[in-house]
Write a protein that holds these residues in place. Sequence first.
Motif, PDB file in Angstrom:
ATOM      1  N   GLU A 130       0.844  -1.191   0.000  1.00  0.00           N
ATOM      2  CA  GLU A 130       0.000   0.000   0.000  1.00  0.00           C
ATOM      3  C   GLU A 130       0.882   1.243   0.000  1.00  0.00           C
ATOM      4  N   GLN A 131       0.708   2.081  -0.990  1.00  0.00           N
ATOM      5  CA  GLN A 131       1.549   3.275  -1.093  1.00  0.00           C
ATOM      6  C   GLN A 131       0.663   4.493  -1.361  1.00  0.00           C
ATOM      7  N   VAL A 132       1.140   5.644  -0.908  1.00  0.00           N
ATOM      8  CA  VAL A 132       0.434   6.868  -1.279  1.00  0.00           C
ATOM      9  C   VAL A 132       0.975   7.299  -2.649  1.00  0.00           C
ATOM     10  N   LEU A 133       0.250   8.186  -3.307  1.00  0.00           N
ATOM     11  CA  LEU A 133       0.621   8.598  -4.656  1.00  0.00           C
ATOM     12  C   LEU A 133       2.079   9.049  -4.752  1.00  0.00           C
ATOM     13  N   GLU A 134       2.519   9.879  -3.806  1.00  0.00           N
ATOM     14  CA  GLU A 134       3.889  10.397  -3.873  1.00  0.00           C
ATOM     15  C   GLU A 134       4.920   9.271  -3.911  1.00  0.00           C
ATOM     16  N   ASP A 135       4.683   8.228  -3.127  1.00  0.00           N
ATOM     17  CA  ASP A 135       5.622   7.100  -3.120  1.00  0.00           C
ATOM     18  C   ASP A 135       5.523   6.288  -4.409  1.00  0.00           C
ATOM     19  N   TRP A 136       4.284   6.127  -4.900  1.00  0.00           N
ATOM     20  CA  TRP A 136       4.111   5.428  -6.177  1.00  0.00           C
ATOM     21  C   TRP A 136       4.879   6.149  -7.281  1.00  0.00           C
ATOM     22  N   ILE A 137       4.822   7.460  -7.263  1.00  0.00           N
ATOM     23  CA  ILE A 137       5.513   8.237  -8.301  1.00  0.00           C
ATOM     24  C   ILE A 137       7.017   7.942  -8.270  1.00  0.00           C
ATOM     25  N   GLN A 138       7.562   7.884  -7.068  1.00  0.00           N
ATOM     26  CA  GLN A 138       9.000   7.577  -6.935  1.00  0.00           C
ATOM     27  C   GLN A 138       9.293   6.173  -7.451  1.00  0.00           C
ATOM     28  N   ILE A 139       8.440   5.221  -7.088  1.00  0.00           N
ATOM     29  CA  ILE A 139       8.630   3.820  -7.518  1.00  0.00           C
ATOM     30  C   ILE A 139       8.582   3.731  -9.045  1.00  0.00           C
ATOM     31  N   PHE A 140       7.592   4.395  -9.639  1.00  0.00           N
ATOM     32  CA  PHE A 140       7.469   4.348 -11.107  1.00  0.00           C
ATOM     33  C   PHE A 140       8.631   5.068 -11.778  1.00  0.00           C
ATOM     34  N   ARG A 141       9.070   6.169 -11.162  1.00  0.00           N
ATOM     35  CA  ARG A 141      10.163   6.944 -11.752  1.00  0.00           C
ATOM     36  C   ARG A 141      11.430   6.112 -11.867  1.00  0.00           C
ATOM     37  N   LYS A 142      11.695   5.298 -10.852  1.00  0.00           N
ATOM     38  CA  LYS A 142      12.934   4.507 -10.921  1.00  0.00           C
ATOM     39  C   LYS A 142      12.747   3.185 -11.671  1.00  0.00           C
ATOM     40  N   THR A 143      11.507   2.862 -12.021  1.00  0.00           N
ATOM     41  CA  THR A 143      11.245   1.580 -12.681  1.00  0.00           C
ATOM     42  C   THR A 143      10.971   1.735 -14.176  1.00  0.00           C
TER      43      THR A 143
END
Length: 178
Positions: free
Chosen positions: A123-136
Amino acid sequence: MAASYCEIAKDHPVHGPFHDQEHGFPTRDDAELFERLCLEINQAGLSWLTVLKKREAFQKAYRGFDIDRVARFGSRDIARLMKDAGIIRNRRKIEAAIENARRLQALCKTHGSFAAWLDAQGEQVLEDWIQIFRKTFVFTGKEIVNEFLVGTGHLPGAHDEDCPIYMLVLKEKPPWSR
Ligand SMILES: [Zn+2]
């Protein structure tokens, strides 16, 4: 206040079916998840309506959004896509689809599937998802990540609570509701 997507989609010939049958519903189909990510990327700077109208052509041009097939696309495929008036002919978006397919192949090796990789993030908040997607992935800015995750049930907000589809989505237990 701007109209919600539920209001815009009501009785709309193109938005209606997407809103009623897909928007916010969870899916574990990797081709479908990859398609939705690609469509969100292609929407950048354009309208969702434009993308939905071109959807059939997109599916054909991108070989059903089969991750392995798109990952193998080479310069001839790029040239073919750049000539395909049915889709959005933007080299950066085309190259992003291919690069993301290759990155997804790597994720599928480690996690089994795109769906399983998404689950593994927890479970992630949007801000963390953005970081995850940015590095992936590539070409995954804030708006794109948000729309993709809301649209596939990983974040809430796809439907107004008084929308008739809201309860149907809940019954499917989207990740955000677990
Ligand atoms: Zn709705």
